[in-house]
Design an enzyme around this catalytic site. Structure first.
Site, PDB file in Angstrom:
ATOM      1  N   VAL A   1      46.661  46.282  29.530  1.00 34.28           N
ATOM      2  CA  VAL A   1      47.496  45.723  28.912  1.00 34.28           C
ATOM      3  C   VAL A   1      47.511  44.184  29.038  1.00 34.28           C
ATOM      4  O   VAL A   1      47.258  43.569  30.073  1.00 34.28           O
ATOM      5  CB  VAL A   1      49.142  45.895  29.723  1.00 34.28           C
TER       6      VAL A   1
ATOM      7  N   ALA B   1      47.008  39.575  31.782  1.00 32.34           N
ATOM      8  CA  ALA B   1      46.566  41.037  31.624  1.00 32.34           C
ATOM      9  C   ALA B   1      46.585  41.842  32.840  1.00 32.34           C
ATOM     10  O   ALA B   1      46.792  41.106  33.845  1.00 32.34           O
ATOM     11  CB  ALA B   1      45.285  41.010  30.907  1.00 32.34           C
ATOM     12  N   LYS B   2      46.732  43.048  32.789  1.00 32.72           N
ATOM     13  CA  LYS B   2      46.594  44.054  34.084  1.00 32.72           C
ATOM     14  C   LYS B   2      46.141  45.235  33.676  1.00 32.72           C
ATOM     15  O   LYS B   2      46.196  45.606  32.430  1.00 32.72           O
ATOM     16  CB  LYS B   2      47.988  44.040  34.781  1.00 32.72           C
ATOM     17  N   GLY B   3      45.416  45.933  34.504  1.00 30.16           N
ATOM     18  CA  GLY B   3      44.960  47.316  34.074  1.00 30.16           C
ATOM     19  C   GLY B   3      45.211  48.243  35.350  1.00 30.16           C
ATOM     20  O   GLY B   3      45.547  47.879  36.429  1.00 30.16           O
TER      21      GLY B   3
ATOM     22  N   ASP C   1      42.524  44.504  42.380  1.00 30.43           N
ATOM     23  CA  ASP C   1      43.946  44.622  42.860  1.00 30.43           C
ATOM     24  C   ASP C   1      43.906  45.837  43.651  1.00 30.43           C
ATOM     25  O   ASP C   1      42.967  46.080  44.357  1.00 30.43           O
ATOM     26  CB  ASP C   1      44.856  44.782  41.427  1.00 30.43           C
TER      27      ASP C   1
END
Ligand code: NAD
Length: 425
Positions: free
Chosen positions: A69, A114-116, A155
């Site tokens: 995202v 962003a992050k995934g 992460d």
């Protein structure tokens, strides 16, 4: 001060996207944010969902679901980690992506957010399965990432090895080595000195600045830390070396308490040898839930989300709360802490040391010139001290708490950039 959240159920209270939205809306209203910009910033700009196959070691084919995202790229390439977890949801990834936008804007570095995530249980997978899954996930999202587009990082349950695989997969497709496509890499592959302990160092800077602001001394300052992983253990060690008295460490399988201070060097060695804190002789055992509610000057939640909720916020006895973890406090708990006049350093400021050092890694990779650790630490501390100052001044000027001030400052910076760029088409 106006009420931040209407009555909500515990499920709503701990939904990270709801938590993010509650703070965003409150801060945007306080800022009198233009209605159009409000619409632009209240949802992510891109959400990629991929379903992809991986051949497991026994020859079976398994399907996995992954997300990436991108909340905003207004101020620069999107930036944010990738997590592997069986409980990973789109709402969680969305919230984390927008927190990254605000975090990068609070410390004023030229990144968006962003992050995934991939839904999987890495504890049940072999290293070769994890490598194949990582490479295929990278290939699935390859047109959306890149040094000028979106720069992933580690992460939960991902690490420097994961980043090395992503960098290698991306480089194979580009037909050249592109180290700056991810941060948090091993030193030998373009990683930065000082990155591993940067988030813990930033937490210490936030504690130092809080004490300075509240005119309290470091000597005798009692600290309790939840989580003894990357953030918690580095913060604990650096803070002990700096003169703080770390009296409690709360871990998943139990806590440790010593009113005279725990020797963190010995504890690190014990954990390294036994892979647990249980049985350490330099402190008494205490249930973790009780420990975080004990008396101290500073409490540092540095483990996970939703630790301080409407269920326990009333019982917190710390004078200062420094959020090493992302989202440890719910929006409902915020109001209780504010009534108790607890000084909160919000996550988007307190744990921004990690992304700031990641920015340095990206810069060094693009320069092809690597800095000494002392330079990394010095630049990091300068940025974090200045950002702390910006946030507390903003809070004073607008008569809001530090969390809302940090959101307002961040939203204002991102909105200003969007206005200057103008909307295409
Ligand atoms: P980590 O996995 O290295 O450490 C987390 C620690 O918390 C582990 O030791 C785990 O056993 C412990 N823990 C888990 N559940 C617990 C519980 N219920 N009670 C007490 N302890 C518990 O992770 P990390 O990298 O240290 O990240 C911790 C938090 O900080 C996360 O919220 C992460 O998103 C955030 N964060 C990390 C970084 C970074 O650079 N690593 C940067 C910004 C934010």
């Amino acid at each position: 001060m106006a009420v931040l959240t209407p009555t909500v159920t515990l499920d709503q209270e701990i939904n990270p996207w709801e938590a993010q939205s509650a703070r965003f809306e409150f801060a945007a209203r306080k800022l009198n944010l233009d209605e159009g910009l409000w619409k632009v910033l209240s949802s992510p700009s891109r959400e990629v969902i991929v379903h992809f196959p991986v051949t497991m070691d026994d020859g079976r084919i398994e399907m996995f679901t992954g997300y990436r995202v991108q909340h905003s790229q207004a101020r620069g390439p999107a930036k944010g980690g990738i997590r592997y977890s069986p409980d990973c949801t789109l709402d969680e990834v969305r919230a984390l992506a927008s927190w990254m936008t605000w975090k990068c804007a609070v410390v004023n570095i030229p990144f968006g957010g962003a992050k995934g995530g991939v839904i999987c249980d890495p504890k049940k997978m072999t290293i070769t399965e994890l490598e194949r899954m990582t490479r295929r996930y990278t290939a699935e999202i390859i047109e959306f990432i890149g040094p000028e587009k979106d720069v992933p990082a580690p992460d939960m349950n991902t690490n420097e090895q994961t980043m090395a695989w992503i960098m290698d997969t991306y480089s194979m497709h580009m037909r050249q080595t592109v180290t700056s496509v991810v941060t948090g890499k091993p030193l030998s592959l373009g990683g930065s000195r000082g990155r591993t302990e940067a988030t813990g160092r930033g937490v210490m800077v936030a504690c130092d600045e809080s004490l300075r602001y509240l005119k309290m001394p470091i000597e005798g300052c009692r600290v309790i830390i939840q989580g003894f992983g990357n953030v918690g253990s580095n913060a604990a060690r650096l803070m002990m070396e700096h003169g703080y008295k770390v009296i409690g460490i709360a871990e998943k399988d139990g806590g440790l308490f010593n009113p005279n201070g725990i020797d963190i060097h010995q504890l690190l060695e014990y954990k390294y040898r036994h892979n647990t804190l249980l049985g350490f002789r330099g402190a008494e055992a205490m249930p973790s839930e009780e420990l975080i509610l004990s008396e101290c000057e500073i409490l540092v939640p540095a483990a996970m989300e939703n630790v301080i909720t409407s269920r326990n916020a009333e019982k917190i006895k710390a004078r200062i709360l420094v959020e090493g973890a992302n989202g440890p406090t719910t929006a409902v708990a915020d109001e209780i802490l504010a009534e108790k006049r607890i000084f909160v350093v919000p996550d988007i400021l307190a744990n921004a040391g990690g992304v700031t050092a990641s920015y340095f890694e990206w810069v060094q990779d693009r320069q092809g010139y690597f800095w000494k650790e002392a330079i990394v630490n010095e630049q990091l501390e300068t940025i974090l001290r200045d950002s702390f100052d910006d946030v507390v001044r903003y809070a004073e000027a607008h008569n809001v708490n530090n969390r809302i001030a940090a959101y307002m400052l961040a939203i204002d910076r991102v909105a200003h950039t969007i206005k200057q760029r103008g909307l295409y088409a």
